[in-house]
Design an enzyme around this catalytic site. Structure first.
Site, PDB file in Angstrom:
ATOM      1  N   LYS A  51      -3.134  10.598  -5.696  1.00  0.00           N
ATOM      2  CA  LYS A  51      -1.995  10.186  -4.873  1.00  0.00           C
ATOM      3  C   LYS A  51      -1.029  11.353  -4.669  1.00  0.00           C
ATOM      4  CE  LYS A  51      -2.640   5.409  -6.190  1.00  0.00           C
ATOM      5  NZ  LYS A  51      -2.359   4.329  -7.128  1.00  0.00           N
ATOM      6  N   GLN A  95       2.064   2.477 -11.356  1.00  0.00           N
ATOM      7  CA  GLN A  95       0.614   2.400 -11.520  1.00  0.00           C
ATOM      8  C   GLN A  95       0.248   1.291 -12.511  1.00  0.00           C
ATOM      9  OE1 GLN A  95      -1.641   4.436  -9.778  1.00  0.00           O
ATOM     10  NE2 GLN A  95      -3.210   3.117 -10.663  1.00  0.00           N
ATOM     11  N   ASP A 118       3.411  -0.506  -2.266  1.00  0.00           N
ATOM     12  CA  ASP A 118       2.160  -1.080  -2.761  1.00  0.00           C
ATOM     13  C   ASP A 118       1.985  -2.527  -2.262  1.00  0.00           C
ATOM     14  OD1 ASP A 118       0.136   0.107  -4.138  1.00  0.00           O
ATOM     15  OD2 ASP A 118       1.076  -0.032  -6.117  1.00  0.00           O
TER      16      ASP A 118
END
Ligand code: NDP
Length: 279
Positions: A51, A95, A118
């Protein structure tokens, strides 16, 4: 049979994003993504590095907060609060999975929904549910883009999604329904799974069971999307037994090189979108 090349499609989208980022920078806006990694899960560490690299390649500002596995929920919440009000940051990604002592949903809820690139916050999940515009979970968004890349009209198609997680199965089912597919969601308690799948014009496997979807699950001429990523003897395996499924599918995604690259690309897209809206 055609392979849906997620890497190539992703590369094209990233080129467009690089141009968008350059234009935003001319207007004085540099899209910024903050990634928070708690603990030392090796797979998570790899995803975070990908990422970070993708942000650099596309011209985004990124910062990674690597926290110790023993980090308390309070410390993590205060970091999220700080990022919520940081003007350099347009997107926040925590995460997953988080260590067991941390309430994952509480952390996700603490993220400002306008920075929830997200798409896991209940507000954004709810917006998807009621058909309002919001951030859509990256893997699900990537899957729809891959299906559309085939040129096949989704309207009226029979779609079967195996897996009902909040991050893949549920959002992809909602998106397929939004595109007028007739959707069946399957899970570990589904009876006659092979028979249900064999009726699918579009089959999405998001299970996490390597090569479970054999040829008998696949309808002749189907579009098969393999989301699964399991490590078997050091090799990455999908949920679909490719060698059998490719004989029946009209279009199929490989693992690796299918859904994976799209997930990160959609994260970049959502971050650029957030920067455009909220500057
Ligand atoms: P979860 O473990 O959260 O969900 C798995 C789902 O599969 C559950 O709904 C479960 O059913 C169902 N399932 C498990 N076993 C069976 C079975 N034997 N028959 C039918 N259904 C079954 O996983 P995720 O959704 O997070 O991820 C799924 C896979 O996708 C994983 O391999 C993951 O690594 C991968 N992934 C890949 C991404 C990418 O970018 N390529 C991104 C995200 C995930 P039940 O609800 O009944 O337990």
């Amino acid at each position: 049979m055609s392979i849906i090349d997620g890497k190539a499609i992703s590369g094209q989208i990233r080129l467009g994003l690089t141009e968008k980022v350059a234009k935003l920078k001319e207007e004085g806006i540099t899209p910024g993504l903050a990634v928070v990694l708690v603990g030392d899960d090796p797979a998570s560490a790899i995803y975070v590095r990908y990422k970070e690299q993708a942000c650099t390649d596309t011209g985004l500002y990124s910062e990674v907060h690597r926290l110790d596995a023993a980090t308390t929920q309070e410390t993590l919440l205060s970091l999220v609060e700080r990022l919520n009000t940081d003007d350099k940051i347009h997107g926040i990604l925590v995460q997953l999975p988080l260590p067991n002592h941390i309430d994952e949903m509480a952390i996700l809820r603490a993220i400002n929904p306008d920075k929830d690139v997200d798409g896991f916050h209940v507000i954004n999940a709810g917006k998807l549910f009621v058909g309002e515009k919001g951030f859509v979970a990256c893997t699900a968004k990537g899957i729809i883009t891959l299906i559309k890349s085939t040129g096949i009209d989704i309207t009226g198609k029979t779609a079967v999604v195996v897996g009902r997680s909040n991050i893949v199965g549920k959002p992809v089912s909602m998106l397929l329904m939004e595109q007028n597919a007739t959707v069946t969601m399957c899970h570990s308690r589904t009876r006659d799974l092979a028979k249900v799948c064999a009726g699918a014009d579009i089959l999405v496997a998001a299970i996490g069971r390597p090569e479970m979807i054999t040829g008998e699950y696949v309808k002749q001429g189907a579009i098969v999307i393999d989301v699964g990523t399991s490590r078997v003897d050091g090799k990455l395996k999908g949920d679909v037994l490719f060698s059998e499924a490719e004989k029946k599918a009209a279009f199929i995604t490989p693992v690796p090189g299918g859904v994976g690259p799209m997930t990160i690309t959609m994260l970049l897209e959502n971050t650029v979108e957030a920067a455009k809206i909220h500057g």
